[in-house]
Design a protein around this motif. Structure first.
Motif, mmCIF file in Angstrom:
data_model
loop_
_atom_site.group_PDB
_atom_site.id
_atom_site.type_symbol
_atom_site.label_atom_id
_atom_site.label_comp_id
_atom_site.label_asym_id
_atom_site.label_seq_id
_atom_site.Cartn_x
_atom_site.Cartn_y
_atom_site.Cartn_z
ATOM 1 N N SER A 25 0.844 -1.186 0.000
ATOM 2 C CA SER A 25 0.000 0.000 0.000
ATOM 3 C C SER A 25 0.878 1.235 0.000
ATOM 4 N N GLY A 26 0.307 2.367 -0.419
ATOM 5 C CA GLY A 26 1.007 3.642 -0.332
ATOM 6 C C GLY A 26 1.875 4.003 -1.519
ATOM 7 N N PHE A 27 1.873 3.192 -2.563
ATOM 8 C CA PHE A 27 2.631 3.520 -3.773
ATOM 9 C C PHE A 27 1.930 2.857 -4.946
ATOM 10 N N SER A 28 2.429 3.123 -6.139
ATOM 11 C CA SER A 28 1.795 2.607 -7.342
ATOM 12 C C SER A 28 2.178 1.146 -7.558
ATOM 13 N N PHE A 29 1.450 0.279 -6.887
ATOM 14 C CA PHE A 29 1.779 -1.146 -6.918
ATOM 15 C C PHE A 29 1.729 -1.707 -8.333
ATOM 16 N N ALA A 30 0.721 -1.362 -9.077
ATOM 17 C CA ALA A 30 0.535 -1.945 -10.414
ATOM 18 C C ALA A 30 1.620 -1.539 -11.397
ATOM 19 N N ASP A 31 2.389 -0.504 -11.050
ATOM 20 C CA ASP A 31 3.493 -0.062 -11.911
ATOM 21 C C ASP A 31 4.847 -0.552 -11.402
ATOM 22 N N SER A 32 4.841 -1.377 -10.382
ATOM 23 C CA SER A 32 6.084 -1.779 -9.723
ATOM 24 C C SER A 32 6.407 -3.250 -9.932
ATOM 25 N N ALA A 33 7.682 -3.523 -10.194
ATOM 26 C CA ALA A 33 8.170 -4.891 -10.117
ATOM 27 C C ALA A 33 8.337 -5.240 -8.637
ATOM 28 N N ILE A 34 8.083 -6.487 -8.319
ATOM 29 C CA ILE A 34 8.219 -6.940 -6.932
ATOM 30 C C ILE A 34 9.227 -8.077 -6.875
ATOM 31 N N GLY A 35 10.148 -7.964 -5.952
ATOM 32 C CA GLY A 35 11.148 -9.000 -5.759
ATOM 33 C C GLY A 35 10.992 -9.676 -4.406
ATOM 34 N N TRP A 36 11.375 -10.922 -4.357
ATOM 35 C CA TRP A 36 11.481 -11.660 -3.090
ATOM 36 C C TRP A 36 12.969 -11.926 -2.842
ATOM 37 N N PHE A 37 13.387 -11.638 -1.636
ATOM 38 C CA PHE A 37 14.760 -11.871 -1.217
ATOM 39 C C PHE A 37 14.742 -12.684 0.071
ATOM 40 N N ARG A 38 15.891 -13.251 0.392
ATOM 41 C CA ARG A 38 15.994 -13.934 1.672
ATOM 42 C C ARG A 38 17.381 -13.713 2.260
ATOM 43 N N GLN A 39 17.439 -13.806 3.576
ATOM 44 C CA GLN A 39 18.712 -13.631 4.258
ATOM 45 C C GLN A 39 18.793 -14.615 5.413
ATOM 46 N N ALA A 40 19.776 -15.495 5.329
ATOM 47 C CA ALA A 40 20.032 -16.453 6.398
ATOM 48 C C ALA A 40 21.056 -15.851 7.346
ATOM 49 N N PRO A 41 21.103 -16.320 8.594
ATOM 50 C CA PRO A 41 22.065 -15.783 9.559
ATOM 51 C C PRO A 41 23.492 -15.872 9.043
ATOM 52 N N GLY A 42 24.212 -14.758 9.112
ATOM 53 C CA GLY A 42 25.600 -14.727 8.691
ATOM 54 C C GLY A 42 25.818 -14.684 7.198
ATOM 55 N N ALA A 75 -5.185 -6.232 -8.443
ATOM 56 C CA ALA A 75 -6.425 -5.698 -7.881
ATOM 57 C C ALA A 75 -6.382 -5.719 -6.348
ATOM 58 N N ALA A 76 -5.646 -6.680 -5.810
ATOM 59 C CA ALA A 76 -5.527 -6.803 -4.356
ATOM 60 C C ALA A 76 -4.204 -6.250 -3.832
ATOM 61 N N SER A 77 -3.380 -5.723 -4.736
ATOM 62 C CA SER A 77 -2.061 -5.180 -4.355
ATOM 63 C C SER A 77 -1.267 -6.192 -3.522
ATOM 64 N N THR A 78 -1.247 -7.409 -3.998
ATOM 65 C CA THR A 78 -0.594 -8.489 -3.252
ATOM 66 C C THR A 78 0.227 -9.366 -4.193
ATOM 67 N N VAL A 79 1.383 -9.763 -3.717
ATOM 68 C CA VAL A 79 2.240 -10.704 -4.420
ATOM 69 C C VAL A 79 2.388 -11.943 -3.554
ATOM 70 N N TYR A 80 2.484 -13.091 -4.204
ATOM 71 C CA TYR A 80 2.584 -14.363 -3.495
ATOM 72 C C TYR A 80 3.852 -15.097 -3.899
ATOM 73 N N LEU A 81 4.369 -15.874 -2.988
ATOM 74 C CA LEU A 81 5.480 -16.775 -3.285
ATOM 75 C C LEU A 81 5.099 -18.148 -2.759
ATOM 76 N N GLN A 82 4.752 -19.040 -3.668
ATOM 77 C CA GLN A 82 4.429 -20.411 -3.302
ATOM 78 C C GLN A 82 5.727 -21.201 -3.258
ATOM 79 N N MET A 83 6.000 -21.794 -2.117
ATOM 80 C CA MET A 83 7.258 -22.513 -1.919
ATOM 81 C C MET A 83 6.945 -23.983 -1.635
#
Length: 123
Positions: A25-42, A75-83
């Motif tokens: 929310s709060g920005f132009s979601f439909a115009d934005s690419a969305i990335g998923w990142f991860r960070q493990a300890p260390g 429409a729901a301004s939501t991205v999913y990551l099925q793992m």
């Protein structure tokens, strides 16, 4: 106010599945690419997947190809990551991020970040 809120993390056994959601929310979601990142300890934050603004382009890190699937509902301004077929090495804090430019596995194009969701895979 810009917000990206991840949910759906948790503890799962190896071979199991989880679905992460990223509500924006709060920005132009439909115009934005969305990335998923991860960070493990260390370890450094690494790109896992990204999806273009329309959803027409997706990309995955080699380590998750064939197991993870990214999708979006503008429409729901939501991205999913099925793992699926999760492995202990998938254990990390997972972040979603928004970029006004292109889909990328690097952190620098992304303007906004969520607070992260813990995913723990037990062996």
């Amino acid at each position: 106010e810009v917000q990206l809120v991840e949910s759906g993390g948790g503890l799962v056994q190896a071979g199991g599945s989880l679905r992460l959601s990223c509500a924006a929310s709060g920005f132009s979601f439909a115009d934005s690419a969305i990335g998923w990142f991860r960070q493990a300890p260390g370890k450094e934050r690494e790109g896992v997947s990204c999806i273009s603004s329309t959803g027409g382009v997706t990309d995955y890190a080699n380590s998750v190809k064939g197991r993870f699937t990214v999708s979006r509902n503008n429409a729901a301004s939501t991205v999913y990551l099925q793992m699926n077929s999760l492995k202990p090495e998938d254990t990390a804090v997972y972040y979603c991020a928004a970029a006004s430019s292109f889909c990328s596995g690097h952190v620098w194009p992304y303007d906004y970040w969520g607070q992260g969701a813990q995913v723990t895979v037990s062996s």
